[in-house]
Design a protein around this motif. Structure first.
Motif, PDB file in Angstrom:
ATOM      1  N   LEU A  50       0.817  -1.210   0.000  1.00  0.00           N
ATOM      2  CA  LEU A  50       0.000   0.000   0.000  1.00  0.00           C
ATOM      3  C   LEU A  50       0.853   1.263   0.000  1.00  0.00           C
ATOM      4  N   ALA A  51       2.159   1.110   0.090  1.00  0.00           N
ATOM      5  CA  ALA A  51       3.062   2.266   0.069  1.00  0.00           C
ATOM      6  C   ALA A  51       2.948   2.980  -1.275  1.00  0.00           C
ATOM      7  N   GLY A  52       2.772   4.286  -1.220  1.00  0.00           N
ATOM      8  CA  GLY A  52       2.713   5.075  -2.442  1.00  0.00           C
ATOM      9  C   GLY A  52       1.420   4.931  -3.217  1.00  0.00           C
ATOM     10  N   LEU A  53       0.373   4.411  -2.601  1.00  0.00           N
ATOM     11  CA  LEU A  53      -0.892   4.187  -3.301  1.00  0.00           C
ATOM     12  C   LEU A  53      -1.440   5.475  -3.908  1.00  0.00           C
ATOM     13  N   ALA A  54      -1.279   6.590  -3.211  1.00  0.00           N
ATOM     14  CA  ALA A  54      -1.799   7.863  -3.714  1.00  0.00           C
ATOM     15  C   ALA A  54      -1.046   8.345  -4.945  1.00  0.00           C
ATOM     16  N   ASP A  55       0.149   7.838  -5.163  1.00  0.00           N
ATOM     17  CA  ASP A  55       0.991   8.314  -6.262  1.00  0.00           C
ATOM     18  C   ASP A  55       0.956   7.429  -7.504  1.00  0.00           C
ATOM     19  N   ARG A  56       0.158   6.380  -7.470  1.00  0.00           N
ATOM     20  CA  ARG A  56       0.115   5.520  -8.657  1.00  0.00           C
ATOM     21  C   ARG A  56      -1.329   5.266  -9.074  1.00  0.00           C
ATOM     22  N   ARG A  57      -1.482   4.961 -10.347  1.00  0.00           N
ATOM     23  CA  ARG A  57      -2.801   4.646 -10.888  1.00  0.00           C
ATOM     24  C   ARG A  57      -3.313   3.376 -10.238  1.00  0.00           C
ATOM     25  N   ALA A  58      -4.579   3.312  -9.985  1.00  0.00           N
ATOM     26  CA  ALA A  58      -5.196   2.121  -9.392  1.00  0.00           C
ATOM     27  C   ALA A  58      -4.860   0.890 -10.231  1.00  0.00           C
ATOM     28  N   GLY A  59      -4.538  -0.203  -9.557  1.00  0.00           N
ATOM     29  CA  GLY A  59      -4.275  -1.467 -10.242  1.00  0.00           C
ATOM     30  C   GLY A  59      -3.021  -1.495 -11.086  1.00  0.00           C
ATOM     31  N   SER A  60      -2.005  -0.712 -10.711  1.00  0.00           N
ATOM     32  CA  SER A  60      -0.837  -0.599 -11.591  1.00  0.00           C
ATOM     33  C   SER A  60       0.513  -0.900 -10.940  1.00  0.00           C
ATOM     34  N   LEU A  61       0.542  -1.432  -9.719  1.00  0.00           N
ATOM     35  CA  LEU A  61       1.832  -1.727  -9.098  1.00  0.00           C
ATOM     36  C   LEU A  61       2.544  -2.797  -9.922  1.00  0.00           C
ATOM     37  N   PRO A  62       3.724  -2.510 -10.437  1.00  0.00           N
ATOM     38  CA  PRO A  62       4.434  -3.486 -11.264  1.00  0.00           C
ATOM     39  C   PRO A  62       4.669  -4.805 -10.518  1.00  0.00           C
ATOM     40  N   GLY A  63       4.425  -5.894 -11.205  1.00  0.00           N
ATOM     41  CA  GLY A  63       4.700  -7.215 -10.651  1.00  0.00           C
ATOM     42  C   GLY A  63       3.580  -7.809  -9.829  1.00  0.00           C
ATOM     43  N   TYR A  64       2.486  -7.070  -9.612  1.00  0.00           N
ATOM     44  CA  TYR A  64       1.372  -7.623  -8.853  1.00  0.00           C
ATOM     45  C   TYR A  64       0.258  -8.034  -9.815  1.00  0.00           C
ATOM     46  N   GLY A  65      -0.336  -9.192  -9.600  1.00  0.00           N
ATOM     47  CA  GLY A  65      -1.380  -9.725 -10.483  1.00  0.00           C
ATOM     48  C   GLY A  65      -2.772  -9.246 -10.104  1.00  0.00           C
ATOM     49  N   ASN A 122      -6.241   7.638 -10.054  1.00  0.00           N
ATOM     50  CA  ASN A 122      -5.581   7.322  -8.781  1.00  0.00           C
ATOM     51  C   ASN A 122      -6.624   7.245  -7.678  1.00  0.00           C
ATOM     52  N   TRP A 123      -6.205   6.659  -6.557  1.00  0.00           N
ATOM     53  CA  TRP A 123      -7.071   6.596  -5.392  1.00  0.00           C
ATOM     54  C   TRP A 123      -7.087   7.959  -4.714  1.00  0.00           C
ATOM     55  N   ASP A 124      -8.259   8.398  -4.293  1.00  0.00           N
ATOM     56  CA  ASP A 124      -8.378   9.566  -3.432  1.00  0.00           C
ATOM     57  C   ASP A 124      -9.190   9.133  -2.214  1.00  0.00           C
ATOM     58  N   GLU A 125      -9.329  10.009  -1.247  1.00  0.00           N
ATOM     59  CA  GLU A 125      -9.982   9.608  -0.001  1.00  0.00           C
ATOM     60  C   GLU A 125     -11.430   9.137  -0.195  1.00  0.00           C
ATOM     61  N   PRO A 126     -12.275   9.861  -0.938  1.00  0.00           N
ATOM     62  CA  PRO A 126     -13.654   9.376  -1.093  1.00  0.00           C
ATOM     63  C   PRO A 126     -13.738   8.014  -1.800  1.00  0.00           C
TER      64      PRO A 126
END
Length: 125
Positions: free
Chosen positions: A53-68, A79-83
């Motif tokens: 979850l580190a850096g979630l606010a700085d990346r597009r949803a569903g885009s962490l490299p290497g995660y399925g 990107n994720w925002d609070e609401p």
């Protein structure tokens, strides 16, 4: 041009990455985050059953490299925002039908908002 001494080089190196932005400090971890810790980590690159979850606010949803991610999460725009994150934490499958997150959701809106603010405060560095 005059040569810089050791102190000048250190100062120049420190300022070269400065963009006038204050580093983001993580908020205190709320008690409700305990439900997330089973599957998620807060350190950059530390994936578990779920993505870091580190850096979630700085990346597009569903885009962490290497995660399925599920196809549904990969298609999510923006990107994720609070609401949006609060709504997802309350009803993951309602917000992203087809998500692989096997969690029914938090029951309390205040707790979900606290968790969302905390997660969005986590630096990706």
């Amino acid at each position: 041009m005059k040569a810089l001494g050791g102190t000048g080089l250190l100062l120049l190196a420190a300022l070269s990455g400065c963009r006038g932005e204050k580093p983001r400090a993580a908020l205190p971890q709320p008690a409700a985050f305990a439900a997330c810790q089973t599957c998620h980590r807060t350190e950059p690159g530390a994936a578990a059953l779920g993505p870091s979850l580190a850096g979630l606010a700085d990346r597009r949803a569903g885009s962490l490299p290497g995660y399925g991610y599920s196809p549904a999460m990969q298609k999510l725009e923006g990107n994720w925002d609070e609401p949006r994150l609060t709504a997802f934490l309350l009803n993951p499958n309602g917000v992203v039908p087809g998500t692989r997150m096997a969690f029914a959701g938090l029951e309390n809106r205040k707790q979900a908002a606290e968790v969302a603010r905390y997660v969005l405060s986590l630096s990706g560095e």
